[in-house]
Write an enzyme that holds these catalytic residues in place. Structure first.
Site, mmCIF file in Angstrom:
data_model
loop_
_atom_site.group_PDB
_atom_site.id
_atom_site.type_symbol
_atom_site.label_atom_id
_atom_site.label_comp_id
_atom_site.label_asym_id
_atom_site.label_seq_id
_atom_site.Cartn_x
_atom_site.Cartn_y
_atom_site.Cartn_z
ATOM 1 N N HIS A 103 0.846 -1.203 0.000
ATOM 2 C CA HIS A 103 0.000 0.000 0.000
ATOM 3 C C HIS A 103 0.878 1.249 0.000
ATOM 4 O O HIS A 103 1.259 1.769 1.050
ATOM 5 C CB HIS A 103 -0.932 0.001 1.224
ATOM 6 C CG HIS A 103 -1.986 1.074 1.174
ATOM 7 N ND1 HIS A 103 -3.339 0.792 1.109
ATOM 8 C CD2 HIS A 103 -1.894 2.435 1.164
ATOM 9 C CE1 HIS A 103 -4.021 1.938 1.065
ATOM 10 N NE2 HIS A 103 -3.155 2.949 1.108
ATOM 11 N N GLU B 214 -10.478 3.745 7.143
ATOM 12 C CA GLU B 214 -9.299 4.545 7.518
ATOM 13 C C GLU B 214 -9.785 5.661 8.437
ATOM 14 O O GLU B 214 -9.460 5.704 9.615
ATOM 15 C CB GLU B 214 -8.627 5.105 6.262
ATOM 16 C CG GLU B 214 -7.436 6.004 6.557
ATOM 17 C CD GLU B 214 -6.782 6.590 5.309
ATOM 18 O OE1 GLU B 214 -5.686 7.151 5.450
ATOM 19 O OE2 GLU B 214 -7.365 6.500 4.208
ATOM 20 N N ASP C 193 2.430 4.205 2.577
ATOM 21 C CA ASP C 193 1.301 5.011 2.092
ATOM 22 C C ASP C 193 1.732 6.207 1.226
ATOM 23 O O ASP C 193 1.627 6.151 0.006
ATOM 24 C CB ASP C 193 0.433 5.453 3.275
ATOM 25 C CG ASP C 193 -0.995 5.819 2.881
ATOM 26 O OD1 ASP C 193 -1.381 5.560 1.730
ATOM 27 O OD2 ASP C 193 -1.726 6.336 3.741
ATOM 28 N N HIS D 280 -9.765 1.301 -0.254
ATOM 29 C CA HIS D 280 -9.523 2.098 0.952
ATOM 30 C C HIS D 280 -10.828 2.128 1.749
ATOM 31 O O HIS D 280 -11.838 2.625 1.240
ATOM 32 C CB HIS D 280 -9.181 3.548 0.598
ATOM 33 C CG HIS D 280 -7.796 3.765 0.107
ATOM 34 N ND1 HIS D 280 -7.344 3.304 -1.105
ATOM 35 C CD2 HIS D 280 -6.750 4.430 0.681
ATOM 36 C CE1 HIS D 280 -6.078 3.678 -1.261
ATOM 37 N NE2 HIS D 280 -5.693 4.358 -0.201
ATOM 38 N N ASP E 94 1.957 8.856 -6.481
ATOM 39 C CA ASP E 94 1.938 10.325 -6.420
ATOM 40 C C ASP E 94 2.178 10.853 -5.007
ATOM 41 O O ASP E 94 2.277 12.067 -4.801
ATOM 42 C CB ASP E 94 0.645 10.905 -7.018
ATOM 43 C CG ASP E 94 -0.607 10.231 -6.495
ATOM 44 O OD1 ASP E 94 -0.483 9.280 -5.699
ATOM 45 O OD2 ASP E 94 -1.720 10.636 -6.875
ATOM 46 N N HIS F 270 1.330 4.952 -2.531
ATOM 47 C CA HIS F 270 0.830 5.734 -3.669
ATOM 48 C C HIS F 270 1.995 6.347 -4.437
ATOM 49 O O HIS F 270 2.828 7.042 -3.843
ATOM 50 C CB HIS F 270 -0.081 6.864 -3.168
ATOM 51 C CG HIS F 270 -1.352 6.374 -2.550
ATOM 52 N ND1 HIS F 270 -2.545 6.314 -3.247
ATOM 53 C CD2 HIS F 270 -1.627 5.906 -1.297
ATOM 54 C CE1 HIS F 270 -3.499 5.843 -2.446
ATOM 55 N NE2 HIS F 270 -2.970 5.583 -1.261
#
EC number: 3.5.4.4
Length: 352
Positions: free
Chosen positions: A15, A217, A295, A214, A19, A17
């Protein structure tokens, strides 16, 4: 001197990202090259504005992307480069297999409505974005000797993009792309049930495309239930609030559901209240199926070791638990069975 890693053995990360894992130097370079205003003109300055040291709300965290994404989005060279540099970053962290996720639409400036980050319309489509990321990742694999696959994200606030995300997952299946995700602001009421998302996930089930979502969270256990029962997710991104519904949590334990846990992220986004016991402690105590992940390391000023250090120092995690959770991460990866077997054999050998 660099800190000794909390777990100095091969790791699996599921997990993270793309970006949220860009080098500040690269953002500055393309900001300058493309004449795009950035909030700072030094690496340190940029890191301090984009980065976080203390908790913010999830929407405030998501606003951080507005600062720097315009420097990268819509630029072919930049997109390929961030993918390549991502692999280098993970290789240095001792990660041997990683699944990196991103929204193709958020990096495009053509055939996307609305065009993100206030860009002028250009000629870079979501389809070509995926091709560029694939090239960067594959060149990175060759250069740095680790295995990388990608996950394409649907965005909760843009259900109209989701059908194309499914099509791109199918088109680039196993050309690094292994799954679909649903990301963005899960506090958007009913967003798991938006028809665009539901239909894309139904299509993914039908076409054998792997699925993660997701959920839980900052959202409630109910969002996790929707992800599992309606979107038929195979893994839960974060999922901390699942434990607020004992019946659901126990059911997912029995089903061996995988939770993609991001401890440092959960502190900084306010997903976890530090006055309470973190859900990952419950996962550990119950020998649940979960992984540890970084993350958005650019924004959290972190590496995956930050997450391992946090749970080792503050929550008493042991080397044995680190081995167990990485083996579970490999088992819950979206690799084909033969490649999964190879990865597991490598971990078993290195962990002896």
């Amino acid at each position: 001197m660099a800190q000794t890693p909390a777990f100095n053995k091969p790791k699996v990360e599921l997990h993270v990202h793309l970006d949220g894992a860009i080098k500040p130097e690269t953002i500055l370079y393309y900001g300058k090259k493309r004449g795009i205003d950035l909030p700072a003109d030094t690496v340190e300055g940029l890191r301090n504005i984009i980065g976080m040291d203390k908790p913010l709300s999830l929407p405030d965290f998501l606003a951080k992307f507005d600062y720097y994404m315009p420097a990268i989005a819509g630029c072919r060279e930049a997109i390929k480069r961030i993918a390549y540099e991502f692999v280098e970053m993970k290789a240095k962290e001792g990660v041997v297999y990683v699944e990196v996720r991103y929204s193709p639409h958020l990096l495009a400036n053509s055939k996307v409505d609305p065009i993100p980050w206030n860009q002028a319309e250009g000629d870079l489509t979501p389809d070509e974005v995926v091709d560029l990321v694939n090239q960067g990742l594959q060149e990175g694999e060759q250069a740095f000797g680790i295995k990388v696959r990608s996950i394409l994200c649907c965005m909760r606030h843009q259900p109209s993009w989701s059908p194309e995300v499914l099509e791109l997952c199918k088109k680039y299946h196993q050309k690094t792309v292994v799954a679909m995700d649903l990301a963005g602001d899960e506090t958007i009421e009913g967003s798991s049930l938006f028809p665009g998302h539901v239909e894309a996930y139904e299509g993914a089930v039908k076409d054998g495309i792997h699925r993660t979502v997701h959920a839980g969270e900052v959202g409630s256990a109910e969002v996790v239930r929707e992800a599992v029962d309606i979107l038929k997710t195979e893994r839960v991104g974060h999922g901390y609030h699942t434990i607020e519904d004992e019946a659901l949590y126990n059911r997912l334990l029995k089903e061996n559901m995988h939770f993609e846990v991001c401890p440092w992220s959960s502190y900084l986004t306010g997903a976890w209240n530090p006055k309470t016991t973190h859900a990952v402690v419950r996962f550990k105590d119950d020998q649940a199926n979960y992984s540890l992940n970084s993350d958005d390391p650019l924004i959290f000023k972190s590496t995956v070791d930050t997450d391992y250090q946090m749970v080792k120092k503050d929550m008493g995690f042991t080397e044995e638990e680190f081995k167990r959770l990485n083996i579970n991460a490999a088992k819950s990866s979206f690799l084909p069975e033969d490649e999964k077997k190879e990865l597991l054999e490598r971990l078993y050998k290195e962990y002896q």
